[in-house]
Design an enzyme around this catalytic site. Structure first.
Site, PDB file in Angstrom:
ATOM      1  N   CYS A  18      48.297  39.018  34.845  1.00  0.00           N
ATOM      2  CA  CYS A  18      47.127  38.607  35.638  1.00  0.00           C
ATOM      3  C   CYS A  18      45.878  39.161  34.977  1.00  0.00           C
ATOM      4  CB  CYS A  18      47.258  39.025  37.098  1.00  0.00           C
ATOM      5  SG  CYS A  18      47.232  40.805  37.403  1.00  0.00           S
TER       6      CYS A  18
ATOM      7  N   ASN B 259      45.769  43.532  36.263  1.00  0.00           N
ATOM      8  CA  ASN B 259      47.065  44.230  36.323  1.00  0.00           C
ATOM      9  C   ASN B 259      47.064  45.345  37.375  1.00  0.00           C
ATOM     10  OD1 ASN B 259      49.222  46.169  34.093  1.00  0.00           O
ATOM     11  ND2 ASN B 259      49.826  44.613  35.537  1.00  0.00           N
TER      12      ASN B 259
ATOM     13  N   CYS C 156      46.669  44.016  41.003  1.00  0.00           N
ATOM     14  CA  CYS C 156      47.000  43.330  42.263  1.00  0.00           C
ATOM     15  C   CYS C 156      48.228  42.424  42.129  1.00  0.00           C
ATOM     16  CB  CYS C 156      45.803  42.498  42.742  1.00  0.00           C
ATOM     17  SG  CYS C 156      44.319  43.456  43.093  1.00  0.00           S
ATOM     18  N   ARG C 157      48.074  41.272  41.470  1.00  0.00           N
ATOM     19  CA  ARG C 157      49.129  40.244  41.484  1.00  0.00           C
ATOM     20  C   ARG C 157      50.286  40.521  40.537  1.00  0.00           C
ATOM     21  NH1 ARG C 157      45.121  35.538  40.136  1.00  0.00           N
ATOM     22  NH2 ARG C 157      44.334  37.326  38.944  1.00  0.00           N
ATOM     23  N   SER C 158      50.011  40.816  39.260  1.00  0.00           N
ATOM     24  CA  SER C 158      51.151  40.966  38.334  1.00  0.00           C
ATOM     25  C   SER C 158      51.981  42.222  38.600  1.00  0.00           C
ATOM     26  CB  SER C 158      50.716  40.866  36.860  1.00  0.00           C
ATOM     27  OG  SER C 158      49.839  41.890  36.488  1.00  0.00           O
TER      28      SER C 158
ATOM     29  N   ASP D 182      43.327  35.297  43.835  1.00  0.00           N
ATOM     30  CA  ASP D 182      43.210  36.709  43.481  1.00  0.00           C
ATOM     31  C   ASP D 182      42.828  37.535  44.716  1.00  0.00           C
ATOM     32  OD1 ASP D 182      42.728  39.165  42.381  1.00  0.00           O
ATOM     33  OD2 ASP D 182      41.769  38.342  40.589  1.00  0.00           O
TER      34      ASP D 182
HETATM   35  P1  4NP Z   1      44.516  41.078  39.553  1.00  0.00           P
HETATM   36  O1  4NP Z   1      43.151  41.253  40.383  1.00  0.00           O
HETATM   37  O2  4NP Z   1      44.173  40.241  38.339  1.00  0.00           O
HETATM   38  O3  4NP Z   1      45.427  40.360  40.484  1.00  0.00           O
HETATM   39  O4  4NP Z   1      44.975  42.476  39.195  1.00  0.00           O
HETATM   40  C1  4NP Z   1      41.959  41.747  39.817  1.00  0.00           C
HETATM   41  C2  4NP Z   1      41.741  43.089  39.769  1.00  0.00           C
HETATM   42  C3  4NP Z   1      40.543  43.576  39.261  1.00  0.00           C
HETATM   43  C4  4NP Z   1      39.576  42.698  38.799  1.00  0.00           C
HETATM   44  C5  4NP Z   1      39.819  41.346  38.837  1.00  0.00           C
HETATM   45  C6  4NP Z   1      41.011  40.862  39.343  1.00  0.00           C
HETATM   46  N1  4NP Z   1      38.350  43.193  38.296  1.00  0.00           N
HETATM   47  O5  4NP Z   1      37.479  42.374  37.966  1.00  0.00           O
HETATM   48  O6  4NP Z   1      38.137  44.407  38.217  1.00  0.00           O
END
Ligand code: 4NP
Length: 156
Positions: A8, A11, A13-15, A124
């Site tokens: 994702c 790294n 939240c989702r993955s 997300d």
């Molecule tokens: P993830 O979510 O891709 O599911 O881990 C996010 C976590 C942090 C950010 C974006 C998406 N960020 O911009 O910091």
């Protein structure tokens, strides 16, 4: 050995949720010695961080561990080390296709394994705040992915 990398953006939240859920499913089916699992992000904002509190909470509710997991960045080597690179949304998918070139890993979106869905992106939760929705989609996708791998690679 089949090697699966969930990907994702951050790294956190989702993955990592997909990694933990898939690890749990694989363990329940006693396929740990046949499937290797990891996750990473395409962005470097949260390197070394544990999963987001929302991901931790929903996993805890489900009795699934994410202890010891830390955010890491996608590397060029990942395209050689993994058989399947499983993106959470179109943005991650595009990044993988653009950076991977002709490497051997198969690049796929997790929700492509789920039939009869309108949207094959996992929203997300870093922005939506809806970790319950993320869990439902990740869980469904991981179940279907495991069925696919078992049939394709004759795992039992
Ligand atoms: P993830 O979510 O891709 O599911 O881990 C996010 C976590 C942090 C950010 C974006 C998406 N960020 O911009 O910091």
């Amino acid at each position: 050995m089949v090697r699966v990398l969930f990907v994702c953006l951050g790294n956190i939240c989702r993955s990592p949720m997909a990694e933990a859920v898939f690890r749990d499913l694989v363990k329940k089916e006693q396929l740990e010695d046949q499937i290797q699992i990891d996750s990473c992000g395409t962005g470097d904002w949260h390197l070394g961080e544990a999963p987001h509190a929302g991901t931790k909470e929903i996993l805890h509710q489900q009795g699934i561990s994410c202890d010891g997991m830390k955010s890491r960045l996608l590397t060029a080597d990942d395209f050689k080390q993994f058989d399947y690179m499983v993106a959470m949304d179109q943005n991650n998918y595009r990044t993988l296709i653009q950076t991977g070139g002709q490497e051997r890993a198969a690049v796929v979106k997790l929700m492509k394994f789920v039939e009869d869905i309108e949207d094959d992106d996992i929203p997300d939760p870093y922005y939506t705040g809806d970790f319950g929705q993320t869990y439902r989609l990740v869980s469904e996708g991981c179940n279907r992915l495991l069925q696919f791998l078992k049939e394709k690679h004759h795992l039992a």
